[in-house]
Design a protein around this motif. Structure first.
Motif, PDB file in Angstrom:
ATOM      1  N   THR A 858       0.861  -1.184   0.000  1.00 12.81           N
ATOM      2  CA  THR A 858       0.000   0.000   0.000  1.00 12.81           C
ATOM      3  C   THR A 858       0.899   1.235   0.000  1.00 12.81           C
ATOM      4  N   PRO A 859       0.339   2.442  -0.149  1.00 12.35           N
ATOM      5  CA  PRO A 859       1.156   3.657  -0.078  1.00 12.35           C
ATOM      6  C   PRO A 859       1.945   3.783   1.225  1.00 12.35           C
ATOM      7  N   ARG A 860       1.503   3.091   2.266  1.00 14.10           N
ATOM      8  CA  ARG A 860       2.244   3.165   3.524  1.00 14.10           C
ATOM      9  C   ARG A 860       3.620   2.495   3.407  1.00 14.10           C
ATOM     10  N   ASP A 861       3.827   1.715   2.344  1.00 10.47           N
ATOM     11  CA  ASP A 861       5.106   1.023   2.172  1.00 10.47           C
ATOM     12  C   ASP A 861       6.167   1.867   1.468  1.00 10.47           C
ATOM     13  N   LEU A 862       5.825   3.102   1.089  1.00  6.67           N
ATOM     14  CA  LEU A 862       6.855   4.000   0.570  1.00  6.67           C
ATOM     15  C   LEU A 862       7.911   4.227   1.634  1.00  6.67           C
ATOM     16  N   LEU A 863       9.165   4.229   1.241  1.00  7.63           N
ATOM     17  CA  LEU A 863      10.242   4.480   2.203  1.00  7.63           C
ATOM     18  C   LEU A 863      10.230   5.949   2.626  1.00  7.63           C
ATOM     19  N   PRO A 864      10.719   6.251   3.814  1.00  7.02           N
ATOM     20  CA  PRO A 864      10.717   7.635   4.311  1.00  7.02           C
ATOM     21  C   PRO A 864      11.415   8.589   3.354  1.00  7.02           C
ATOM     22  N   GLY A 865      10.795   9.730   3.101  1.00  5.64           N
ATOM     23  CA  GLY A 865      11.372  10.779   2.274  1.00  5.64           C
ATOM     24  C   GLY A 865      11.044  10.664   0.800  1.00  5.64           C
ATOM     25  N   VAL A 866      10.548   9.514   0.354  1.00  6.74           N
ATOM     26  CA  VAL A 866      10.319   9.303  -1.071  1.00  6.74           C
ATOM     27  C   VAL A 866       9.201  10.214  -1.590  1.00  6.74           C
ATOM     28  N   ALA A 867       8.058  10.216  -0.923  1.00  4.57           N
ATOM     29  CA  ALA A 867       6.915  10.998  -1.407  1.00  4.57           C
ATOM     30  C   ALA A 867       7.270  12.472  -1.507  1.00  4.57           C
ATOM     31  N   GLU A 868       7.951  12.992  -0.477  1.00  3.58           N
ATOM     32  CA  GLU A 868       8.309  14.412  -0.473  1.00  3.58           C
ATOM     33  C   GLU A 868       9.278  14.747  -1.605  1.00  3.58           C
ATOM     34  N   LEU A 869      10.282  13.878  -1.837  1.00  2.00           N
ATOM     35  CA  LEU A 869      11.264  14.143  -2.882  1.00  2.00           C
ATOM     36  C   LEU A 869      10.620  14.068  -4.266  1.00  2.00           C
TER      37      LEU A 869
END
Length: 989
Positions: A858-869
């Motif tokens: 799910t989207p919760r599995d994105l690693l930290p910082g990925v969405a923001e970058l």
């Protein structure tokens, strides 16, 4: 006269990175031996069959060559005069180590006995491996499968290796493999064609010693006259599940070892043979044997697979700068890559050897070095691997003393005169009108030094080697030329031969005089630079060669008053003083079969006519193009084109370049077509004698300096690109003054991208352009970068391993990071033998398990910082692509909820070659419409970083330094990382 090539059919199928023979035809064996030759600049192996040749003796040239290893004999003359070349020099065919004979029972494998099926021979230009595979059915019905791989190590010049695998398909019993070192070898003898064969009257090599020690073989031989010794040695490693016996094989001038294996149907037998060659031109004689044994022990210890991987990596690094891409004609793409590959295989890189006219592929021209090196090959290497060009020029410095001696023989009290044909520095052309009389070679070498200095700024080379060559060769012009009152006291150079070998012993050859003038001017400028910038070095050199300031003043005056023959009425530069006074050759009544003229007419018949063998004045239009107006180029090109036969392979490429220069792209393309596949299509009918090295480099010159219009003048790089009608796009890279520039030309125009080095200005179609690094796109790996799907991969592999009874751990899973599925499976299997069908089933099963697991993402599995970058990059207008080996990448992106943020996806379905090959990222960049240099790859695996570097990308590595040490910038992960952080880290480069 340029041949019509429209009806020429390709001999080998179009493959961008391979040369493939799909059917064995004995009548083409000689040609194929050349085409499939391997070399490394020192050692060359013709593409002979390992089992030897069983056809007519004249249908094979069994060749193994060492660059610069030669025999010499007195040149016989019916009538001799003072100063004639005294001794021949012939590159020797040395011990044949390729031989591996196969016996199935008592039947010997031969291509012409029994029946051959499933035949394929492939030269892979990316890996440097020659592979032959086939199924052989013996006359008595026994069937075996063969797969044979061969390499000549690019990273270890004394080493070659063969991997020979035989699998009996329907028979048990004894299989024997007999591996030999055969010293009963010789060179071709001279023929009626002066371009082929040698003048040696007896076998050059005499046996010194031979020995067999278990699986180790060694043969030592010595030349009769030059007194050089050569060592050939072999070591073996047999892999088989069956028992075998070992026996020594002895011959008169041969030694070998026989493996007798009790074979079983379906069980492969593998023999690895490692070959070492060294001579007393490299090492003291007493050290040869020890050197060879140690080299082979190391090779055997590492295994053939390690050599194959080293070869692949070296070629990957080479192609990352040397590759030329052509979109629109696969056959031309194949041809130019083959040419580039053979140039790499042929060029000496030790400063003691150069590059023979036929490379290390055959015996044409006796292995001699010509002026072809400086005019064709040095520029080819100069603009992507300049270190090789430097070594080729250092060779000229090594033979400078011999050139000085030759100058004294030719009555020059000072200076150095370089030979026309040589190996070790002595002139060995017996025909002086076309040899010694070609004084222009001195100016050609000076021109090459000037080009090298413009491209590299290597002042240490100039101080240590270049200046002395320039000054010593410039002295010859001052002594050779005269101020002639009847010619208005102009400086005249009489009784020389220019590049055109159909006009000999002429006065004021225009090419020679123009090049001599440029040489003298550059020598004066170099002296002035040294006095200003390196006074101690200049004073030391001037004292050593007794150079006075008055001499330099005389050089400048000779250059100023040089006679350049020109006819005001016609507006033509005269090839020489008498060229227009000769009767034109009767081309209309010369049968096609009478070309080349040199093998059908006496030289005097040719000399008294107005006819050119090759580019002469037209070559000056190219090399010194800034001296001529566009109208002069067009007028002179048109005239000399009409009288040129192109009987030399050096010629069409020069005409192609000048045709591009005058805007006749269609004609430039026709001349280019005569160069690009000259050997692959055997256009001259003599490929069997060896490759045409200068022509191969000339094909590159056609593209880069012809179609792309690249020139250097006063330290400035310029381009004036044109695109042939048949192509959609072409591209290449150029190294210049510490920068690496990518050039792409398509229907929209030209794109120049700075890949490495500081910003610089270049000229593009007359306009000044500033080249700066600019980032316009990011390419992300998936696993370990955007999400941690490694846990899912681990659990899928673990389930498969448990089912198959294989040990597997998280630590072992780390080895699979960035590795494609098939290669990962082979690691998990730990050597277990499986058929291709079984491998496919196991991969499908693992993928099925993985697909089941990723349903939980799910989207919760994105690693930290990925969405923001990702959001910041999109807001900055940068393009984004995914570059992942996973065939499930698109599904994972969708489940992460970020698929809409990506402009392109390149995954396991997109390319054939996985990381560390750069193909995945290159495909992603192409889908973004961006050059590699404008993209940053974000990776967490060593293989991915390697792929990025070899593709010309900047790279950001995530994880420990030990894993991503090759990255341009390194972060532990993307948590808190912003675009500014990445740009700052990359700018620090």
């Amino acid at each position: 006269m340029l041949k019509d090539l429209t009806a020429v059919r390709a001999i080998y199928p179009d493959h961008e990175w391979e040369i493939v023979e799909e059917e064995f035809k004995p009548q083409y064996n000689l040609r194929n031996e050349t085409i499939f030759a391997l070399g490394n600049g020192y050692l060359g192996l013709r593409g002979n069959l390992e089992e030897g040749w069983s056809g007519p003796p004249g249908d094979t040239i069994e060749g193994t060559y060492i660059n610069g290893f030669y025999e010499s004999e007195p040149i016989p003359y019916g009538e001799i005069a003072y100063g004639y070349a005294e001794r021949s020099q012939t590159m020797l065919n040395v011990t044949n180590g390729k031989l591996i004979r196969l016996f199935v029972g008592d039947e010997e494998f031969r291509m012409q006995n029994g029946a051959v099926s499933e035949y394929r021979r492939t030269l892979n230009l990316r890996t440097g491996i020659l592979t032959r595979s086939l199924v052989w059915r013996s006359p008595r019905g026994k069937t075996v499968r063969l797969r044979i791989e061969r390499l000549v190590a690019l990273g270890q010049k004394h080493l070659a290796a063969i991997r020979y695998e035989v699998t009996p398909l329907d028979c048990d019993g004894t299989i024997r493999l007999v591996s030999l070192l055969d010293g009963d070898v010789g060179n071709l003898t001279a023929t009626d064609d002066p371009r082929a064969g040698s003048s040696l009257t007896v076998r050059a090599l005499q046996l010194q010693s031979k020995r067999t020690d278990g699986t180790y073989l060694e043969l030592m031989q010595r030349t009769r006259n030059t007194g050089f010794s050569v060592m050939a040695a072999a070591e073996h490693c047999l892999t088989t599940e069956s028992g075998y016996t070992l026996a020594a094989v002895d011959g008169r001038v041969a030694t070998g070892v026989e493996f007798a294996i009790e074979a079983r149907a379906g069980v492969p037998i593998r023999l690895e043979k490692y070959l070492a060659y060294a001579t007393t031109r490299d090492l003291p004689e007493e050290g040869l044997s020890e050197f060879g044994r140690a080299l082979l022990d190391r090779a055997k210890g590492g295994g053939f697979a390690a050599l194959r991987e080293q070869q692949r990596q070296l070629l990957e690094a080479f192609w990352s700068k040397a590759d030329v891409t052509i979109v629109g004609e696969p056959g031309i793409q194949q041809g130019i890559r083959y040419n580039i590959f053979q140039l790499l295989q042929s060029a000496g890189r030790d400063g003691k050897t150069n590059i023979a006219a036929k490379g290390l592929s055959g015996e044409g021209y006796e292995g001699h070095y010509f002026w072809d090196s400086e005019m064709y090959v040095v520029p080819f290497f100069l603009y992507h691997h300049p270190g090789i060009s430097r070594k080729l020029l250092e060779y000229r410095y090594r033979i400078l003393d011999q050139a000085r001696r030759r100058a004294r023989q030719m009555a020059h009290s000072k200076g150095a005169l370089f030979p026309w044909r040589t190996i070790d520095g002595e002139e060995c052309s017996a025909y002086y009108p076309a040899g010694t009389a070609q004084y222009h070679i001195n100016a050609d070498i000076a021109y090459a030094i000037r080009q090298y200095m413009q491209a590299t700024g290597d002042w240490e080379f100039l101080k240590e080697y270049g200046a002395e060559i320039l000054f010593e060769t410039a002295r010859i012009w001052a002594d050779l030329g005269e101020y002639i009152p009847q010619r208005g006291n102009r400086f005249c150079i009489n009784c020389v031969t220019g590049p055109d070998e159909y006009s000999a012993l002429v006065n004021n050859n225009c090419y020679t005089n123009l090049m001599a003038r440029a040489h003298l001017e550059y020598a004066c400028d170099t002296a002035a630079w040294l006095r200003q910038n390196a006074p101690a070095a200049y004073q030391s050199l001037a004292a050593r060669i007794d150079l006075a300031e008055e001499e330099i003043d005389a050089w400048r005056e000779a250059a100023r008053r040089m006679l350049i023959p020109f006819d005001e009425a016609s507006g033509l530069y005269l090839q020489d003083d008498s060229f227009m006074d000769r009767a034109p050759w009767d081309f209309a009544n010369t049968p096609a079969e009478n070309y080349p003229l040199l093998v059908h007419y006496h030289p005097l018949v040719i000399y008294r006519h107005q006819v050119c063998k090759q580019a002469d004045l037209v070559m000056a239009l190219f090399l010194l193009g800034e001296l001529f107006t566009p109208e002069e180029k067009r007028r002179n090109f048109d005239f000399y084109e009409r009288v040129t036969t192109h009987d030399s392979s050096l010629s069409p490429c020069i005409f192609s370049i000048v045709a591009s220069d005058i805007g006749d792209v269609a004609k430039a393309y026709r001349y280019f077509m005569a160069t690009a596949r000259m050997d692959l299509d055997d256009l001259h009918g003599n490929t069997h004698q060896g490759i045409h090295v200068a022509n191969m480099a000339g094909a590159w010159l056609c593209l880069v300096q012809g179609f792309a219009g690249m020139r250097t003048a006063n330290g400035v790089l310029s381009f004036n690109p044109r695109l042939p009608e048949a192509w959609r796009e072409y591209g290449f890279k150029i190294a210049f003054q510490g920068r690496l520039i990518q050039v792409r030309v398509d229907r929209r125009g030209a794109m120049l991208t700075l890949l490495e080095g500081e910003e610089m200005t270049v000229m593009l179609q007359g306009e000044t352009v500033l080249l700066q690094k600019e980032i316009r796109g990011f390419i992300f790996d998936l696993d370990g970068v955007l999400t941690d799907s490694s846990e899912y991969h681990y659990r899928a592999w673990q389930r498969l391993a448990d089912e198959e009874g294989l040990p597997f751990s998280r630590k072992e899973n780390e080895q699979l990071r960035g590795i494609p599925r098939r290669e990962s499976l082979l690691i998990v299997l730990k050597g277990r033998k499986c058929s291709e069908v079984q491998l496919a089933e196991l991969m499908e099963r693992k993928n099925r398990y993985y697909q089941e697991l990723i349903q939980r993402i799910t989207p919760r599995d994105l690693l930290p910082g990925v969405a923001e970058l990702l959001a910041e990059l999109r807001a900055a207008g940068l393009k984004l692509a995914l570059g992942s080996s996973s065939k499930n990448a698109a599904e994972v992106l969708r489940r992460l909820g970020i698929d809409a943020m990506f402009d392109a996806i390149s995954d396991g379905h997109s390319v054939s070659h996985a990381k560390p090959a750069p193909d995945l990222f290159l495909d992603a960049a192409a889908k973004l419409g961006l050059p590699a240099a404008a993209c940053v790859v974000v990776e967490d695996a060593a293989a991915g970083i390697q792929a990025a570097r070899s593709g010309g990308f900047l790279s950001v590595g995530l994880g420990p330094v030990t894993r991503v040490a090759g990255a341009d910038a390194i972060f532990p992960d993307l948590k808190g990382i912003r675009l500014a952080d990445i740009l700052a880290a990359l700018k620090a480069l």
